[in-house]
Design an enzyme around this catalytic site. Structure first.
Site, PDB file in Angstrom:
ATOM      1  CG  ASP A   1     -25.817 -18.547 -76.375  1.00  0.00           C
ATOM      2  OD1 ASP A   1     -26.430 -18.854 -75.346  1.00  0.00           O
ATOM      3  OD2 ASP A   1     -24.957 -17.640 -76.420  1.00  0.00           O
TER       4      ASP A   1
ATOM      5  CE  LYS B   1     -25.456 -25.938 -74.273  1.00  0.00           C
ATOM      6  NZ  LYS B   1     -25.021 -24.773 -75.051  1.00  0.00           N
TER       7      LYS B   1
ATOM      8  N   GLY C   1     -28.657 -20.248 -70.336  1.00  0.00           N
ATOM      9  CA  GLY C   1     -30.060 -19.923 -70.570  1.00  0.00           C
ATOM     10  C   GLY C   1     -30.558 -20.847 -71.660  1.00  0.00           C
ATOM     11  CG  HIS C   2     -30.273 -24.642 -71.616  1.00  0.00           C
ATOM     12  ND1 HIS C   2     -29.877 -25.797 -70.993  1.00  0.00           N
ATOM     13  CD2 HIS C   2     -29.146 -24.063 -72.075  1.00  0.00           C
ATOM     14  CE1 HIS C   2     -28.561 -25.901 -71.069  1.00  0.00           C
ATOM     15  NE2 HIS C   2     -28.098 -24.861 -71.719  1.00  0.00           N
TER      16      HIS C   2
ATOM     17  CD  GLN D   1     -21.959 -22.104 -69.322  1.00  0.00           C
ATOM     18  OE1 GLN D   1     -21.494 -23.042 -68.707  1.00  0.00           O
ATOM     19  NE2 GLN D   1     -23.039 -21.479 -68.905  1.00  0.00           N
TER      20      GLN D   1
HETATM   21  P1  IMP Z   1     -19.297 -16.233 -67.016  1.00  0.00           P
HETATM   22  O1  IMP Z   1     -19.592 -17.662 -67.273  1.00  0.00           O
HETATM   23  O2  IMP Z   1     -20.492 -15.441 -66.542  1.00  0.00           O
HETATM   24  O3  IMP Z   1     -18.106 -16.045 -66.099  1.00  0.00           O
HETATM   25  O4  IMP Z   1     -18.882 -15.539 -68.414  1.00  0.00           O
HETATM   26  C1  IMP Z   1     -17.687 -15.879 -69.089  1.00  0.00           C
HETATM   27  C2  IMP Z   1     -17.894 -15.856 -70.580  1.00  0.00           C
HETATM   28  O5  IMP Z   1     -18.723 -16.948 -70.958  1.00  0.00           O
HETATM   29  C3  IMP Z   1     -18.571 -14.603 -71.125  1.00  0.00           C
HETATM   30  O6  IMP Z   1     -18.059 -14.331 -72.418  1.00  0.00           O
HETATM   31  C4  IMP Z   1     -20.023 -15.016 -71.239  1.00  0.00           C
HETATM   32  O7  IMP Z   1     -20.722 -14.262 -72.212  1.00  0.00           O
HETATM   33  C5  IMP Z   1     -19.855 -16.465 -71.680  1.00  0.00           C
HETATM   34  N1  IMP Z   1     -20.993 -17.316 -71.323  1.00  0.00           N
HETATM   35  C6  IMP Z   1     -21.308 -17.810 -70.109  1.00  0.00           C
HETATM   36  N2  IMP Z   1     -22.410 -18.568 -70.173  1.00  0.00           N
HETATM   37  C7  IMP Z   1     -22.799 -18.565 -71.450  1.00  0.00           C
HETATM   38  C8  IMP Z   1     -23.866 -19.222 -72.153  1.00  0.00           C
HETATM   39  O8  IMP Z   1     -24.673 -19.972 -71.599  1.00  0.00           O
HETATM   40  N3  IMP Z   1     -23.935 -18.986 -73.493  1.00  0.00           N
HETATM   41  C9  IMP Z   1     -23.040 -18.209 -74.139  1.00  0.00           C
HETATM   42  N4  IMP Z   1     -22.023 -17.580 -73.535  1.00  0.00           N
HETATM   43  C10 IMP Z   1     -21.902 -17.765 -72.196  1.00  0.00           C
END
Ligand code: IMP
Length: 435
Positions: free
Chosen positions: A13, A16, A40-41, A225
């Protein structure tokens, strides 16, 4: 300068989407190489706001190729819905423009069911996943029982794989988690329908990228991420299940590492984190609430409020090392306008008094750390119209200088607002030479 990677240097977040969108104007292709629709971009174009979860944000531009690499986990339902939504808003998302790797793994309904059931069973120690099935999909990939995009084009193989997997997953869902089971035949019917929509987009991404790079094309690799959510290098187990470090662009898109010649690290001017896990510089006071409100810090995928804190340069310095960051883009600097004093976390102090300058692997040790802060004076002036460093108030310039000094990488871009043009270019991130 054929391949430039954009990575998040914190916990995701960082903004990007805007940066990739900005640089896309000058590249030939944009490639996603890891993660899935957990990302989520957000991109603002004029009055329009687009939130993209799976399709590279480069798709908003005419005549750019967008690739979803083999390292991405693809939920076909989401992929199709995203195409439809973009087309409804007049964006061309034809197979000429968007290409999907035949080797990418598919997120299946049982992955989502298991993700949710497992989190629920974990109770207080839940990771706080996005519930999109990301972890279970990567598990199946590593266990060599995953369903790949190419399987959609071979119905017999798809049928066999889905029947076998559903039998096993239903056992776990019913017997271990006490959750509802799934119907394999319904899944097969849905996925065969998706196959027909996806077929024209499917390709060997590695080969297409190779042609493009061989003919002098410029390719942007769009990380999702952030480095501290990396399954190897992040705050395990509070991480995602892929490698958001820049090096992952190579296996995740099928290009050799020598093709990657620059890494732009995106750093939010403060820190945020969604989901559970350690966050040393976290704030639970009015400063944190300021960041959350002014920065609209709510997840673009799940809508969850993001935890907020001061800039942590231990985190970013580690990302510079792990991702080989060659230059920085600082985002959301405008959110800090109006705060009287700004704090930067420069190191951690362990409860035995020793100084910690890198993030310890042990979460137990990390829990014994407290932040060491350096205080800098803030600024009151509106900076959203600044287009060069000189336009910024002195205190703001000092904050940026100190950030770059502490993390050990030079500034390339500074974002002072969500719009494309609310950006200061200090140096060209696409012209950074290999270190
Ligand atoms: P998962 O990727 O859904 O398995 O989530 C694992 C961890 O990564 C959790 O803490 C999510 O909130 C975090 N996470 C996954 N994708 C994002 C992202 O795009 N931005 C911020 N946090 C993320």
């Amino acid at each position: 300068m054929p391949g430039v990677v954009v990575v998040g240097a914190q916990w995701g977040d960082e903004g990007k989407g805007k940066v990739v969108d900005l640089l896309t104007q000058r590249v030939d292709a944009v490639v996603r190489f890891q993660g899935g629709n957990n990302a989520g971009h957000t991109v603002v174009v004029g009055q329009d706001k687009f939130i993209l979860h799976l399709i590279p944000s480069g798709v908003l531009h005419e005549n750019k190729s967008c690739f979803v690499g083999n390292g991405v986990v693809v939920d076909p339902e989401v992929f199709i819905a995203e195409i439809d939504r973009l087309e409804q808003r007049g964006v061309d998302v034809s197979p000429r423009k968007l290409r999907l790797s035949e080797r990418a793994h598919l997120i299946m309904p049982y992955h989502k069911a298991l993700d949710v059931a497992r989190e629920k069973a974990k109770g207080k120690s839940a990771i706080g996943t996005t519930g999109r099935g990301i972890g279970p999909c990567y598990e199946d990939k590593a266990a060599r029982v995953g369903v790949r995009v190419v399987d959609l084009l071979e119905p017999e193989i798809l049928t066999e794989k889905v029947r076998a997997a559903t039998t096993e997953k239903n056992f776990w869902l019913k017997e271990y988690f006490g959750a509802p089971t799934l119907d394999a035949e319904a899944i097969i019917a849905d996925y065969l329908r998706y196959a027909e929509r996806l077929r024209p987009f499917v390709t060997d991404v590695s080969v297409e990228l190779d042609h493009m790079l061989e003919s002098g094309g410029l390719v942007l690799f769009e990380g999702a991420q952030g480095v501290h959510l990396d399954i190897d290098h992040g705050t395990y187990p509070y991480v995602t299940s892929s490698n958001p470090v820049a090096g992952a662009a190579s296996p995740g898109a099928g290009v050799g590492p020598k093709r990657l010649s620059g890494v732009l690290g995106i750093v939010k001017a403060y820190t945020t984190r969604v989901g559970s896990g350690p966050f040393i510089a976290e704030l639970e006071d009015e400063n944190g609430r300021w960041m959350q409100e002014k920065g609209a810090e709510f997840g673009s995928t799940t809508g969850r409020p993001r935890r907020c804190g001061w800039l942590d340069t231990v985190v970013v310095r580690q990302s510079v090392r792990l991702a080989g960051v060659s230059c920085l883009c600082v985002t959301k600097l405008d959110v800090l306008t109006g705060l009287k004093t700004l704090r930067i976390c420069t190191a951690y102090k362990l409860d035995d008094g020793s100084i910690v300058e890198r993030i310890p692997a042990s979460l137990g040790v990390l829990a014994r750390c407290t932040p060491i802060y350096e205080d800098l004076p803030g600024w009151e002036e509106d900076i959203s119209q600044a287009r060069s460093l000189e336009d910024l108030p002195d205190n703001c310039q000092r904050y940026l200088q100190r950030l770059a000094e502490l993390v050990g990488a030079p500034l390339a871009l500074v974002s002072v607002g969500p719009e494309r043009d609310a950006t200061i270019v200090v140096r060209d991130p696409l012209a950074v030479k290999e270190a």
